[in-house]
Enzyme design. Structure first.
Site, PDB file in Angstrom:
ATOM      1  NE  ARG A 249      -4.400  -0.915   0.136  1.00  0.00           N
ATOM      2  CZ  ARG A 249      -4.634  -1.931  -0.697  1.00  0.00           C
ATOM      3  NH1 ARG A 249      -3.684  -2.312  -1.534  1.00  0.00           N
ATOM      4  NH2 ARG A 249      -5.790  -2.548  -0.711  1.00  0.00           N
ATOM      5  CD  GLU A 278      -2.600   3.585  -5.030  1.00  0.00           C
ATOM      6  OE1 GLU A 278      -1.451   3.186  -4.795  1.00  0.00           O
ATOM      7  OE2 GLU A 278      -3.513   2.824  -5.381  1.00  0.00           O
ATOM      8  CG  HIS A 296      -3.037  -0.419  -6.758  1.00  0.00           C
ATOM      9  ND1 HIS A 296      -3.404   0.273  -5.628  1.00  0.00           N
ATOM     10  CD2 HIS A 296      -3.189  -1.733  -6.434  1.00  0.00           C
ATOM     11  CE1 HIS A 296      -3.768  -0.581  -4.673  1.00  0.00           C
ATOM     12  NE2 HIS A 296      -3.641  -1.799  -5.143  1.00  0.00           N
TER      13      HIS A 296
HETATM   14  C1  DGY Z   1      -5.932  -5.485  -2.853  1.00  0.00           C
HETATM   15  O1  DGY Z   1      -6.674  -6.442  -3.069  1.00  0.00           O
HETATM   16  O2  DGY Z   1      -5.764  -5.012  -1.736  1.00  0.00           O
HETATM   17  C2  DGY Z   1      -5.238  -4.915  -4.020  1.00  0.00           C
HETATM   18  O3  DGY Z   1      -4.421  -3.861  -3.668  1.00  0.00           O
HETATM   19  C3  DGY Z   1      -6.235  -4.503  -5.083  1.00  0.00           C
HETATM   20  O4  DGY Z   1      -5.772  -5.091  -6.217  1.00  0.00           O
END
Ligand code: DGY
Length: 337
Positions: A249, A278, A296
């Site tokens: 993240r 983002e 992402h």
């Molecule tokens: C998640 O599932 O947390 C991812 O970052 C989204 O693809």
């Protein structure tokens, strides 16, 4: 919408699908619910999200919608919030639990796909693939030369993993079994011996991890505790030849500090799939040759994204029709018995 049977009127729960998802998944939801779906994938403001959630018992969301106490208070009919992501740092689970709102996420179905991307991004950073391709596309490749785009080796190197959950372990498997890498990791809890042994994985302190890793991959969840877990001080502990890959993240890495470290050669390269603000990027990152930047896409294969969406739908359907949601995060809100 109200469906009638012979005895009494039955109210069909209303649910909101906050982003455009696969039509077949929306079709499944329509078998059970009165569905309002953001099929145009419009960028809704928070006020618009709250407005559209009025009267909704369920919300099918992604990583971008913030579900907090204020939103829950403004949407008193909400009984279930189901995200298609595994990460749920955008949802205040405690606030949901306090209001009896069920929360689910979508673990497992994306583990291998996300591990593939993490490994690929780490390799791309180590072997300077984006930088080399950009140069080629600019027409700069006029002859082969011996030290052109020399990067770092991956095979046999030390793979460091911060956050050894399901995805971290899947990356460790790729490194240990496919590339002969030594695996060191740091996690709140140590893996049992029978999980460490097949990977030859060794638990180390965070400082040892920073110092030992040739390639450090971040796979820990975001929380206030992991905010800027990698900043200037941590980067300074890493090898100048090391790479850093973040598929977890934004906010876990201090992007400004990383840009300075990459520019000054504190570490060799980075691969990023997630960013602090983002979809906005820290402008300095865009100027640097030694960082591979992805939008992402960790879990972005079609079968996996479909499986994630179907799992969120399974949870929403079960939550609002008296079933057992498969991946609920706050089971304490489920009826007892
Ligand atoms: C998640 O599932 O947390 C991812 O970052 C989204 O693809």
């Amino acid at each position: 919408m109200t469906a009638m049977n012979a005895m009494s009127p039955v109210t069909v729960p209303r649910v909101l699908v906050a982003r455009q998802v696969f039509p077949e998944v929306v079709a499944r939801l329509r078998l059970h619910f009165d569905v309002c779906s953001n099929d145009d994938d419009d960028a809704w403001s928070r006020a618009q999200l709250i407005e559209r959630l009025q009267g909704c018992a369920g919300a099918f969301i992604t990583t971008g919608e913030r579900i907090d106490a204020a939103l829950l208070d403004a949407c008193p009919d909400l009984r279930a919030v189901c995200t298609l992501a595994v990460g749920y740092n955008n949802i205040d689970v405690a606030a949901c639990t306090a209001r009896g709102v069920l929360v689910s996420n979508a673990p497992d179905v994306l583990t291998e796909t996300t591990a593939d991307l993490g490994f690929a991004l780490m390799m791309a950073a180590a072997r300077r693939m984006s930088e080399a391709e950009r140069s080629l596309r600019r027409g700069e490749w006029t002859r082969w030369s011996v030290d052109q785009f020399c990067g770092q080796d991956v095979f046999g190197a030390t793979l460091g993993i911060l956050g050894m959950g399901r995805i971290g372990q899947a990356i460790a498997r790729r490194g240990a079994l496919g590339f002969g890498m030594k695996v060191v990791y740091h996690n709140r809890s140590r893996l049992p011996d029978d999980q460490e042994a097949p990977l030859g994985a060794r638990w180390v302190s965070k400082l040892e991890l920073l110092r030992e890793a040739d390639h450090l991959v971040l796979v820990l969840p975001y929380s206030p505790a992991s905010h800027h877990a990698i900043g200037a001080a941590e980067l300074a502990e890493m090898k100048p030849t090391a790479t850093l890959t973040n598929i977890a993240r934004g906010g876990i890495v201090d992007d400004a500090a990383l840009a300075v470290a990459l520019r000054q050669g504190v570490i060799a390269a980075a691969g990023l799939d997630v960013y602090e603000n983002e979809p906005a990027l820290h402008p300095a990152l865009l100027e640097l040759p030694n960082v591979v930047l992805l939008p992402h896409i960790g879990s972005a294969s079609r079968p996996t994204r479909l499986a994630m969406a179907n799992l969120a739908a399974d949870n929403l359907i079960a939550a609002l029709t008296g079933g057992a949601p498969p991946t609920v995060l706050n089971p304490e809100v489920l009826p007892r018995g």
